[in-house]
Design a protein around this motif. Structure first.
Motif, short mmCIF file in Angstrom:
data_model
loop_
_atom_site.label_atom_id
_atom_site.label_comp_id
_atom_site.label_asym_id
_atom_site.label_seq_id
_atom_site.Cartn_x
_atom_site.Cartn_y
_atom_site.Cartn_z
N UNK A 40 0.84 -1.19 0.00
CA UNK A 40 0.00 0.00 0.00
C UNK A 40 0.88 1.25 0.00
N UNK A 41 0.53 2.22 -0.81
CA UNK A 41 1.24 3.49 -0.82
C UNK A 41 0.61 4.50 0.12
N UNK A 42 -0.71 4.37 0.35
CA UNK A 42 -1.40 5.29 1.24
C UNK A 42 -2.20 4.50 2.27
N UNK A 43 -2.63 5.19 3.29
CA UNK A 43 -3.36 4.54 4.38
C UNK A 43 -4.46 5.47 4.88
N UNK A 44 -5.48 4.88 5.48
CA UNK A 44 -6.52 5.65 6.17
C UNK A 44 -5.98 6.10 7.51
N UNK A 45 -6.34 7.31 7.90
CA UNK A 45 -5.89 7.85 9.19
C UNK A 45 -6.84 8.94 9.63
N UNK A 46 -6.73 9.32 10.90
CA UNK A 46 -7.45 10.46 11.46
C UNK A 46 -6.41 11.42 12.01
N UNK A 47 -6.60 12.71 11.79
CA UNK A 47 -5.65 13.69 12.28
C UNK A 47 -6.37 14.84 12.98
N UNK A 48 -5.63 15.48 13.87
CA UNK A 48 -6.09 16.72 14.51
C UNK A 48 -5.30 17.86 13.86
N UNK A 49 -5.99 18.71 13.15
CA UNK A 49 -5.35 19.87 12.53
C UNK A 49 -5.66 21.15 13.31
N UNK A 50 -6.89 21.26 13.79
CA UNK A 50 -7.33 22.44 14.54
C UNK A 50 -8.05 21.97 15.79
N UNK A 51 -7.36 21.89 16.94
CA UNK A 51 -8.01 21.42 18.17
C UNK A 51 -9.23 22.27 18.52
N UNK A 52 -10.21 21.61 19.11
CA UNK A 52 -11.42 22.31 19.53
C UNK A 52 -12.32 21.40 20.34
N UNK A 53 -13.42 21.91 20.86
CA UNK A 53 -14.35 21.08 21.64
C UNK A 53 -14.75 19.84 20.86
N UNK A 54 -14.90 18.74 21.57
CA UNK A 54 -15.18 17.47 20.90
C UNK A 54 -16.51 17.54 20.13
N UNK A 55 -17.42 18.39 20.58
CA UNK A 55 -18.70 18.55 19.87
C UNK A 55 -18.51 19.10 18.46
N UNK A 56 -17.38 19.75 18.21
CA UNK A 56 -17.09 20.29 16.87
C UNK A 56 -16.37 19.28 15.98
N UNK A 57 -16.16 18.07 16.48
CA UNK A 57 -15.50 16.99 15.74
C UNK A 57 -14.12 17.43 15.20
N UNK A 58 -13.17 17.67 16.11
CA UNK A 58 -11.85 18.12 15.66
C UNK A 58 -11.03 17.06 14.94
N UNK A 59 -11.42 15.78 15.04
CA UNK A 59 -10.73 14.75 14.25
C UNK A 59 -11.18 14.82 12.80
N UNK A 60 -10.22 14.65 11.89
CA UNK A 60 -10.50 14.71 10.46
C UNK A 60 -9.99 13.45 9.78
#
Length: 335
Positions: A1-21
């Motif tokens: 595999x050359x790429x993979x699925x991942x989750x990143x935090x780019x702009x931290x914020x309240x969890x209700x705003x879904x800061x994971x991308x």
């Protein structure tokens, strides 16, 4: 595999705003001293929540959280010895220390000013692949599958260090404030070592879990236990619980605060909270020796690990459920 699925935090914020991308990233290439690990399971830690919400200031942006990783070695750098493709490896929070400072030289590498951490300073396990310096990877005990091993790599290790910091005397009484992933493992270790455990938590389900694991009593988060405590550990990141926990200590008792983040502690009354040689202690990460000792203990005395499994593509839901106290035991992501 050359790429993979991942989750990143780019702009931290309240969890209700879904800061994971959710993103696709190139599969990382291991450095000369690193292992490349295919992630089989990654447990979700409250520290991940602090990274996502910004309680911990960003050290790397964007960053892939996750530091309780069980996986399979698929490749390694040229300088690595002792590891081979196919080996099962554990990735934990501590990722680098300088080994030259005064703290490292005296066996306190967890206090190293140059320390770096997985999922904060470097990308972690909310992904299909992750890297780890070989010297900081763990050999894992038999007798556990990947899902039930993952929480041991932070929840278990940091709970073990917190228990040591609490200086519980043999056969003593231990209070545990908050009863999530780390606490439910620490309680079992303490009970196996002869302690009587009392659980204080706001969650009725967590109180039932504590009693089912052998606690002598379980009550509300700030409810006084029925006996004086020789030691206590605060796992909930709630500073308001420090005064009642100190008040519950017997003479000479110690309260260890296990979290990396804590809300403000109210004003303490010296006579009521600290006099008669009560102690308040923090817990700062762990050493690799802590990790090795705890994993050896887990091999010798099998632990009941309570987990709630989420597919990797629901990592944001897992973190939100953790924030809302909707997870029993440890949430674990499985790619």
């Amino acid at each position: 595999m050359d790429t993979m699925a991942a989750w990143e935090v780019a702009a931290p914020g309240p969890i209700a705003t879904r800061p994971l991308r959710a993103v696709r990233r190139p599969v990382p290439v291991p450095a000369a001293d690193e292992l490349l690990v295919r992630v089989r399971a990654c447990a979700v830690c409250r520290t991940d929540l602090h990274v996502a919400e910004g309680d911990l200031p960003p050290h790397r942006s964007p960053v892939i959280p996750g530091h309780q990783v069980v996986g399979e070695v698929t490749a390694h750098g040229d300088a690595v010895t002792g590891w081979a493709a196919g080996d099962r490896a554990g990735i934990a929070w501590l990722r680098h220390t300088d080994q030259t400072c005064v703290y490292c030289r005296r066996g306190q590498e967890n206090l190293c000013p140059s320390s770096r951490y997985t999922g904060w300073d470097a990308d972690g396990g909310y992904a299909e692949y992750a890297t780890v310096p070989a010297d900081y990877a763990y050999r894992l005990p038999d007798g556990y599958d990947d899902v039930h091993l993952a929480p041991l790599l932070c929840a278990g290790i940091i709970g073990y260090r917190a228990l040591r910091r609490a200086e519980l005397p043999p056969g003593g009484t231990l209070g545990i404030y908050g009863f999530g992933s780390s606490a439910h493992l620490t309680a079992q270790v303490a009970i196996a070592q002869g302690a009587t455990v009392y659980v204080m938590t706001r969650s009725p389900a967590a109180r039932e879990l504590g009693l089912g694991l052998g606690a002598a009593w379980a009550g509300g988060a700030d409810e006084p236990p029925p006996v004086p405590l020789d030691a206590a550990i605060l796992f909930a990141p709630v500073g308001d619980l420090v005064p009642p926990a100190l008040s519950a200590l017997d003479r000479g008792g110690t309260l260890a605060v296990a979290g990396i983040h804590l809300t403000d502690i109210p004003v303490l009354n010296y006579e009521r909270h600290l006099f008669e040689e009560r102690q308040l202690r923090s817990v700062a990460a762990n050493t690799r020796d802590d990790g090795r000792e705890f994993l050896a203990l887990a091999a010798a005395h099998p632990l009941h690990v309570t987990t709630t499994v989420y597919p990797l593509d629901r990592a944001d839901d897992a973190l939100a459920d953790l924030a809302g106290d909707r997870v029993e035991g440890a949430a674990v992501l499985v790619p």
